[in-house]
Design a protein around this motif. Structure first.
Motif, short mmCIF file in Angstrom:
data_model
loop_
_atom_site.label_atom_id
_atom_site.label_comp_id
_atom_site.label_asym_id
_atom_site.label_seq_id
_atom_site.Cartn_x
_atom_site.Cartn_y
_atom_site.Cartn_z
N THR A 203 50.46 39.43 40.90
CA THR A 203 51.45 39.15 41.95
C THR A 203 50.76 38.79 43.27
N LEU A 204 49.73 39.59 43.60
CA LEU A 204 48.97 39.30 44.82
C LEU A 204 48.27 37.95 44.75
N LEU A 205 47.72 37.68 43.55
CA LEU A 205 46.99 36.42 43.36
C LEU A 205 47.88 35.23 43.62
N ILE A 206 49.10 35.31 43.09
CA ILE A 206 50.02 34.18 43.31
C ILE A 206 50.40 34.13 44.79
N GLY A 207 50.65 35.30 45.35
CA GLY A 207 51.03 35.35 46.76
C GLY A 207 49.96 34.75 47.65
N PHE A 208 48.74 35.26 47.53
CA PHE A 208 47.66 34.71 48.36
C PHE A 208 47.23 33.33 47.88
N GLY A 209 47.43 33.09 46.57
CA GLY A 209 47.05 31.79 45.99
C GLY A 209 47.82 30.65 46.62
N ILE A 210 49.05 30.90 47.03
CA ILE A 210 49.82 29.85 47.71
C ILE A 210 49.16 29.53 49.05
N LYS A 211 48.67 30.56 49.69
CA LYS A 211 48.10 30.38 51.03
C LYS A 211 46.74 29.68 50.99
N ILE A 212 45.96 29.94 49.91
CA ILE A 212 44.55 29.48 49.92
C ILE A 212 44.39 27.96 50.01
N PRO A 213 45.00 27.08 49.34
CA PRO A 213 45.93 27.25 48.24
C PRO A 213 45.25 26.99 46.90
N LEU A 214 45.72 27.68 45.87
CA LEU A 214 45.21 27.45 44.52
C LEU A 214 46.05 26.35 43.87
N VAL A 215 45.38 25.47 43.13
CA VAL A 215 46.11 24.48 42.34
C VAL A 215 46.81 25.24 41.23
N PRO A 216 48.06 25.10 40.91
CA PRO A 216 48.98 24.05 41.38
C PRO A 216 49.94 24.50 42.48
#
Lengths: 517, 376
Positions: free
Chosen positions: A210-223
């Protein structure tokens, strides 16, 4: 002491926003600059107070706030956050300096900038999960308004997309924080207290994802990245500088601080996936950058690629690789800020960012020779040419990640090669050759246009030649953080037993390893 | 039935041919053009004065000095001047030498012929013997008998270009004075001033003599009959305005890929063809001239330049554009001065010969910057 970094800009923002004498654009700019420089000076002072041999949180401040909710006003700084806080103070000053002196609605504009800087500093300093979340969300408002009011033609679309994505990111992070507190039966959101949680590995993995997706949007992680190019293209130059330089780092900082820091066992399980995502980020970002013709989009996609290096090093989670992740965050912050500043000058003078239209801008008499030269320096730094901070950071990323994820690391190295492809393409198209007739009469470039880029370039070269100044702050903290994944797993759950992930033995780096640089 | 009025030309640059036939110039007449041309020619006159003095100094005082360390010092050597030289805040005499080498390389005119004659060889042999007699250099001369004569040929071009520019410098400064007295008001006045001066100086003898150990050696005596117009002005226009050397650094050419013609007569890298916008770094020869001229711009021209978007930043490009305009005026004057028949002749045959003559010039100018100066 740390509170000054938050409340001085907030106070400044309130004064600028409400005192009528700041209705004058130039006066508002000067006032904002004074506050930003004061904050930067205060940061330098705090750096002198920082003990680099101490791994614990330093300069802590604690005030009870809403006790029943577990919310306390707890601030602290360690080797992970100090370089980022320093860069935030620097970039806010640079962004304000490089703002258009004749900007519309100057009071609101500069107040929002100071507020943004304060919120980001607060997020880096917060040692209470709920407090972090508050600052993390607070930062969205000024940034949304900065894009939506002072952005380009499609600013409404870009700002709304940015808001939807990052608000979702906030909700996911809040959900993970709540989950962690509830499931571990704690009554507080304090970071230090939650570090001792002993949740089952399966639960940890769910919370970490959940955190990964949350912060992943910010980083942002593809996709999850699609908001970024739109936001960059529509944002004004100073906003882009802060967006690329600082805001993305909130994501990677959050991952390291809360993902790795709170769920080290789950981190081990997810690390190979994270490394794979890093490879996708690097290669996807680079290939898409090659296909772009808008200079700002090229730089924006290069950000997607280069943040992949931070993910790779974070995934490896060795003491050296965490050091590398911090180094790469600072390096990318400086380089992308420089590149966005330069693209901003090119755009303001030529009226276009299209590399199929631009040509010959290095012309010594009628082009933008200094801006072009700095652009070459910037793309060299981004491409990892030795002697510049990009090389140092990427080298340490590869050096530290290779022992854990050799294949992924080699694929990421390919990304450095691709950086040279898209940036040389950019420089070759826009800066070499004969200036076309349409660009033969460009407006003059003044020193106020050049100074921010010159300062960034000097820092990039200085840290490239003296890398210990980049790494010394974080060595002890990264050793502690990196040791988390090597500790024995406290509670083995079926998920952990079936996990086939194996980690090589990681020896702690000799300390201080960078003394010999 | 034969028409008494001449048919319009069918040349691609027919408009300009008709313009010249009716007394116009290659550069359109406008107050700004007059201001630019006169202003830039004033600063050019000042610079040419320095070039001319130095070229003549080198030809006469640095005769066969094989390592002429102080050739740009005009005989006044001081620490202050040396520091200034190294600081590069000085006249870039190198540009004058580039032009001299262009003329030496492309040749043409009576000077070129004379420098290959037996008389020249005899005359310079005496001078060479006087200069190096009794020194080890004599052995070098015996070993390489063509080396020193070639050096003297080059010195002859130093002198010839120096004498040519002497006249041009005075003429441009006089033009500026007349403009200040409001006697020059149109481009046609500028062209007429230059043409008249060229015609007046046409028969001026070109001579060259050096003094060695108190004795005068005439390298080019008056008896050879070299004159200003045919033996320096025409070869100069051919070499520097039209052919020249590819301006170093402006554009890269690949000679092996036949990007440069095998025939020097087809060269078109001269001042009338040069791109005023340098590509790459600074310091290329045309920039040297512009750098020199920027020190001597009259105030009215400087004020005009400051009205541009970039102020001082692109001063050399602006000077270059104005300079090119002024060179089209000089070219017009040269074309009119060399016209086979008077411009206003009524004889149809002569008119046709004039037409053919002008079309010949326009063929050569078709790839030049002529089209770019027509804008205003």
């Amino acid at each position: 002491m740390l509170s000054t970094l938050i409340w001085a800009p907030v106070l400044g923002a309130i004064l600028i926003a409400f005192l009528p004498q700041f209705a004058n654009s130039e006066r508002a700019r000067q006032a904002a600059l004074v506050i930003a420089i004061f904050t930067l000076g205060w940061t330098v002072f705090l750096i002198t107070q920082f003990d680099i041999s101490d791994a614990a949180l330093q300069l802590q401040e604690t005030l009870p706030w809403v006790e029943p909710l577990g919310l306390t006003y707890r601030l602290g700084v360690d080797g992970l956050s100090l370089p980022l806080v320093a860069m935030n103070s620097l970039l806010v000053a640079v962004a304000i300096y490089s703002s258009d002196p004749k900007i519309n609605r100057p009071q609101l504009y500069y107040a929002l900038f100071l507020l943004l800087g304060a919120a980001v500093a607060g997020a880096f300093l917060a040692q209470n999960l709920l407090l972090f979340f508050l600052f993390y969300e607070l930062e969205l408002i000024p940034l949304y308004l900065l894009i939506a009011i002072w952005g380009g033609a499609k600013r409404g679309y870009a700002a709304t997309k940015f808001l939807i994505y990052t608000a979702t990111s906030g909700i996911l992070i809040l959900a993970a924080f709540f989950g962690l507190t509830l499931l571990s039966g704690m009554s507080t959101f304090d970071y230090a207290a939650l570090q001792s949680q002993v949740l089952p590995l399966g639960t940890q993995v769910i919370l970490l994802v959940t955190l990964l997706i949350g912060f992943g949007i910010k980083i942002p992680l593809v996709p999850l990245h699609t908001w970024l190019p739109d936001a960059h293209v529509e944002a004004s130059t100073p906003t882009s500088v802060l967006l690329a330089g600082m805001l993305l780092k909130l994501g990677t900082y959050g991952l390291l601080r809360f993902g790795l820091g709170l769920f080290p066992d789950a981190w081990r399980v997810l690390a190979p996936w994270l490394a794979a995502i890093a490879v996708v980020n690097v290669l996807y970002g680079s290939f898409v950058a090659i296909a772009q013709t808008d200079m700002k989009k090229i730089v924006a996609y290069s950000s997607v690629g280069h943040m992949g290096f931070v993910i790779l090093a974070s995934a490896a989670a060795t003491p050296l690789s965490i050091l590398a992740a911090v180094g790469q965050m600072v390096s990318h912050g400086l380089i992308s800020a420089l590149l966005f500043l330069l693209v901003g000058v090119v755009y303001s003078k030529t009226g276009t960012r299209d590399v199929t239209v631009l040509r010959g801008l290095l012309n010594p008499e009628r082009g933008l020779p200094l801006i072009g030269s700095l652009m070459i320096a910037g793309v060299m730094a981004s491409g990892g040419i030795p002697g510049m901070v990009g090389f140092v950071a990427e080298f340490v990323v590869y050096r530290s990640s290779f022992s854990v994820f050799p294949v992924q690391t080699l694929l990421c190295v390919l990304g450095t090669g691709l950086t040279a492809v898209y940036f040389l393409n950019l420089v070759n198209r826009a800066f070499f050759g004969r200036l076309p007739e349409s660009l033969e009469n460009l407006p003059r470039v003044y020193w106020r246009d050049r100074i921010p880029s010159v300062v960034m370039t000097i820092l990039i070269i200085f840290l490239g030649l003296q890398p210990s100044w980049l790494f010394r702050w974080s060595e002890v903290t990264s050793t502690t953080l990196g040791a988390l994944t090597t500790r024995p797993v406290a509670q083995l759950t079926p998920l952990a037993e079936t996990s086939t992930v194996s980690f090589p033995e990681i020896s702690p780096i000799p300390n201080p390893v960078f003394e010999n640089f | 039935m034969v028409s008494l009025t001449q048919q319009p030309s069918t040349h691609p640059l027919a408009d300009l041919i008709h313009c010249l036939e009716s007394g116009g110039a290659l550069l359109p007449d406008s107050p700004n053009n007059v201001l630019e041309v006169v202003g830039v020619l004033k600063s050019y006159g000042v610079v040419l004065d320095a070039y001319s003095r130095n070229l003549i100094y080198i030809a006469e005082q640095q005769f066969l000095v094989l390592f002429p360390f102080f050739k740009y010092f005009d005989g006044e050597i001081s620490l202050q001047k040396l520091l200034r030289h190294w600081w590069h805040d000085r006249i870039n005499y190198e540009y004058a030498e580039y032009c001299m080498k262009g003329m030496l390389w492309h040749g043409g005119g009576g000077l070129d012929t004379y420098l290959d004659s037996a008389e020249f060889s005899q005359r310079i042999e005496a001078a060479i013997q006087a200069k190096i007699g009794g020194s080890p250099m004599l052995a070098l001369h015996k070993l390489f008998p063509d080396f020193l004569p070639e050096q003297v040929r080059q010195l002859a071009y130093y002198s010839a270009l120096g004498q040519f520019w002497r006249v041009m410098s005075d003429m441009f400064l006089e033009l500026s004075d007349r403009y200040d007295r409001r006697e020059i008001r149109a481009i046609a006045d500028v062209v007429a001033h230059i043409r008249d001066a060229l015609v007046e100086a046409a028969a001026l003898p070109i001579t060259y003599a050096v003094t060695i150990k108190g004795e005068v050696y005439e390298i080019i005596p008056k008896s050879v009959g070299l004159t200003f117009l045919q033996d320096t002005a025409v070869p100069y226009v051919e070499a520097v305005f039209f052919r020249s050397f590819p301006f170093f650094g402006t554009v890269s050419y690949n000679a092996q890929a036949h990007q440069i013609s095998d025939k020097p007569s087809d060269f078109s890298y001269g001042a009338l063809f040069a791109d005023p916008l340098p590509v790459g770094s600074a310091g290329i020869p045309p920039t040297l001239l512009m750098q020199d001229m920027r020190h001597y711009l009259p105030d009215y021209l400087h004020d005009l330049y400051m009205q541009g978007l970039r102020g001082e930043d692109d001063l050399r490009v602006k000077i270059s554009i104005s300079f090119q305009k002024s060179m089209f005026c000089v070219t017009t004057a040269a074309i009119l001065g060399l016209m086979p028949h008077p411009l206003n002749t009524a004889d149809p045959t002569q008119r046709q010969e004039n037409r053919t003559y002008l079309e010949g010039w326009m063929d050569r100018l078709s790839d030049s910057r002529l089209a770019d100066v027509q804008d205003e």
